[in-house]
Design a protein around this motif. Structure first.
Motif, short mmCIF file in Angstrom:
data_model
loop_
_atom_site.label_atom_id
_atom_site.label_comp_id
_atom_site.label_asym_id
_atom_site.label_seq_id
_atom_site.Cartn_x
_atom_site.Cartn_y
_atom_site.Cartn_z
N VAL A 82 0.86 -1.18 0.00
CA VAL A 82 0.00 0.00 0.00
C VAL A 82 0.90 1.23 0.00
CG1 VAL A 82 -1.71 1.35 1.27
CG2 VAL A 82 -1.95 -1.14 1.11
N HIS A 83 0.70 2.07 -1.01
CA HIS A 83 1.40 3.35 -1.13
C HIS A 83 0.46 4.43 -0.61
CE1 HIS A 83 4.51 1.84 -3.97
NE2 HIS A 83 3.55 0.96 -4.23
N ASP A 84 1.01 5.41 0.13
CA ASP A 84 0.22 6.57 0.53
C ASP A 84 1.10 7.81 0.45
OD1 ASP A 84 1.51 7.12 3.11
OD2 ASP A 84 0.37 5.45 3.94
N ASP A 85 0.53 8.97 0.76
CA ASP A 85 1.21 10.25 0.56
C ASP A 85 1.97 10.77 1.78
OD1 ASP A 85 0.12 10.20 -1.98
OD2 ASP A 85 -1.60 11.46 -1.43
N ASP A 86 2.01 10.03 2.87
CA ASP A 86 2.69 10.47 4.09
C ASP A 86 4.10 9.89 4.13
OD1 ASP A 86 3.39 11.33 6.62
OD2 ASP A 86 1.81 10.22 7.66
N VAL A 87 5.08 10.71 4.44
CA VAL A 87 6.47 10.24 4.48
C VAL A 87 6.81 9.52 5.78
CG1 VAL A 87 7.31 11.96 2.84
CG2 VAL A 87 7.34 12.46 5.30
N ALA A 117 8.66 -1.13 5.42
CA ALA A 117 8.15 0.18 5.01
C ALA A 117 9.35 0.94 4.45
CB ALA A 117 7.56 0.92 6.19
N ARG A 118 9.12 1.60 3.32
CA ARG A 118 10.22 2.35 2.72
C ARG A 118 9.70 3.67 2.18
NH1 ARG A 118 9.39 1.39 -2.58
NH2 ARG A 118 8.46 -0.60 -3.12
N LYS A 124 5.22 6.96 1.07
CA LYS A 124 5.86 5.72 1.49
C LYS A 124 5.11 4.54 0.90
CE LYS A 124 3.27 5.31 5.81
NZ LYS A 124 2.66 6.60 5.75
N ALA A 125 5.77 3.38 0.96
CA ALA A 125 5.16 2.11 0.58
C ALA A 125 5.38 1.13 1.72
CB ALA A 125 5.79 1.57 -0.70
N VAL A 126 4.31 0.47 2.12
CA VAL A 126 4.39 -0.57 3.13
C VAL A 126 4.06 -1.88 2.43
CG1 VAL A 126 3.53 -1.42 5.34
CG2 VAL A 126 3.68 1.05 4.93
N THR A 127 4.97 -2.86 2.53
CA THR A 127 4.80 -4.14 1.85
C THR A 127 4.86 -5.26 2.87
OG1 THR A 127 5.84 -3.30 -0.16
CG2 THR A 127 5.73 -5.69 0.09
N ALA A 128 3.87 -6.13 2.81
CA ALA A 128 3.84 -7.35 3.63
C ALA A 128 3.92 -8.54 2.68
CB ALA A 128 2.55 -7.41 4.44
N CYS A 129 4.69 -9.54 3.07
CA CYS A 129 4.90 -10.73 2.24
C CYS A 129 4.26 -11.94 2.91
CB CYS A 129 6.39 -10.95 2.04
SG CYS A 129 6.77 -12.39 1.03
N PHE A 130 3.54 -12.72 2.12
CA PHE A 130 2.87 -13.92 2.62
C PHE A 130 3.26 -15.12 1.77
CE2 PHE A 130 0.33 -10.39 3.93
CZ PHE A 130 -0.08 -10.72 5.20
#
Length: 140
Positions: A82-87, A117-118, A124-130
């Motif tokens: 999920v990408h959003d506009d907050d750093v 999270a990067r 930023k982009a938060v990525t979860a791996c399953f």
């Protein structure tokens, strides 16, 4: 076929702030069904859907931003981003009985095989791996 090449499938959807997490879960559920996870990995599918809900909610509530949801399956791992506009990068907080909220990243940390999270140029982009159960066994 070149053994070093990667075969992947992915989907993306933009979820404006007036779109609730249920719409994100329903959309993700349909794509997970195309992977056969409803029957082969129902618990993992539930974990993915809860994570989608948490990450989209975080984008809407904390970043006050459209959530740009991307699902990418590479044959070993489902990447939920999920990408959003907050750093500001998220961090799990210990749940407290004294305050509402604050459990989203704690849940993501408990449910996902890994997450990160990067920062990105505009947020930023938060990525979860399953890893589904069979892929987890094969990786051993």
């Amino acid at each position: 076929m070149d053994e070093s090449s990667l075969r992947a499938v992915g989907w993306a959807r933009s979820l404006p702030m007036n779109t609730g997490p249920k719409a994100a879960r329903d959309w993700a559920r349909e794509h997970l069904r195309t992977l056969g996870w409803a029957h082969s990995a129902p618990q993992t599918m539930d974990d993915v859907l809860l994570t989608v809900s948490e990450l989209v909610t975080n984008a809407h509530v904390h970043a006050h931003s459209t959530a740009r949801l991307v699902l990418a399956w590479d044959g070993r791992c489902l990447h939920v981003t999920v990408h959003d506009d907050d750093v500001a990068l998220p961090t799990p907080r210990t749940p407290s009985g004294d305050r509402l909220g604050g459990r989203g990243m704690f849940l993501v940390d408990a449910l996902a095989d890994e997450w990160e999270a990067r920062p990105c140029p505009d947020g930023k982009a938060v990525t979860a791996c399953f890893h589904p159960p069979q892929a987890a066994e094969d990786a051993r």
